[in-house]
Write an enzyme that holds these catalytic residues in place. Structure first.
Site, PDB file in Angstrom:
ATOM      1  N   ASP A  56       1.985  -6.107   6.493  1.00  0.00           N
ATOM      2  CA  ASP A  56       0.609  -6.309   6.033  1.00  0.00           C
ATOM      3  C   ASP A  56      -0.341  -5.509   6.927  1.00  0.00           C
ATOM      4  OD1 ASP A  56      -0.866  -8.783   4.228  1.00  0.00           O
ATOM      5  OD2 ASP A  56      -2.099  -7.712   5.696  1.00  0.00           O
ATOM      6  N   GLN A  80      -5.807 -14.917  -3.699  1.00  0.00           N
ATOM      7  CA  GLN A  80      -5.141 -13.664  -4.077  1.00  0.00           C
ATOM      8  C   GLN A  80      -6.174 -12.554  -4.249  1.00  0.00           C
ATOM      9  OE1 GLN A  80      -2.863 -13.783  -7.746  1.00  0.00           O
ATOM     10  NE2 GLN A  80      -1.892 -11.804  -7.330  1.00  0.00           N
ATOM     11  N   HIS A 110       3.420 -10.776  -5.043  1.00  0.00           N
ATOM     12  CA  HIS A 110       3.935 -10.545  -3.691  1.00  0.00           C
ATOM     13  C   HIS A 110       4.094 -11.865  -2.953  1.00  0.00           C
ATOM     14  CE1 HIS A 110      -0.490 -10.415  -3.414  1.00  0.00           C
ATOM     15  NE2 HIS A 110      -0.348 -10.958  -2.218  1.00  0.00           N
TER      16      HIS A 110
END
Ligand code: 5GP
Ligand code: ZN
Length: 111
Positions: A31, A93, A99
């Site tokens: 990330d 989200q 994901h």
């Protein structure tokens, strides 16, 4: 592939990102804004808006995402991890390609 989707572009290699694991159906990469020492996103190669849509369309691909997440947590941490899937803006989200977040490498606080 959805031409407007950031994660589709990462899957296609159009946006360069360090992959930490790959399978036939899913990829895993760090990330950009990590919330833990290990914070990896695991995404299916196919485009679905969220894991709810993925579960309905291709449950095996969702199982593959979870399997790759488990492998990443063993490879990069000690196999103990938190798996988060945000579904919809109310859940936080922001990227509408399914994901799972793998968070690991530290003592995570409770909810
Ligand atoms: P969501 O909030 O949709 O569940 O999670 C989306 C995640 O994607 C966020 O944690 C955010 O930091 C991450 N992210 C956004 N843009 C990029 C990017 O360009 N590269 C990577 N590696 N992660 C990204
Ligand atoms: Zn996509």
């Amino acid at each position: 592939m959805n031409a407007d989707c950031l994660f589709c572009k990462i899957v296609a290699g159009e946006i360069r990102t360090e992959m930490v694991a790959e399978s036939d159906t899913a990829v895993a990469f760090r990330d950009i804004n990590p919330k833990a020492p290990v914070h990896v996103l695991v995404v299916p190669r196919s485009h679905h808006a969220d894991v709810s849509a993925l579960a309905g369309a291709d449950p095996q691909a969702l199982a593959d995402v979870i399997g790759l997440a488990d492998q990443v947590a063993s490879d990069l941490a000690d196999g103990q991890y938190r798996l988060i899937c945000n579904v919809g803006p109310k859940a936080g989200q922001t990227i509408f390609h399914a994901h799972a977040h793998v968070l690991a490498g530290t003592q995570l606080s409770g909810f």
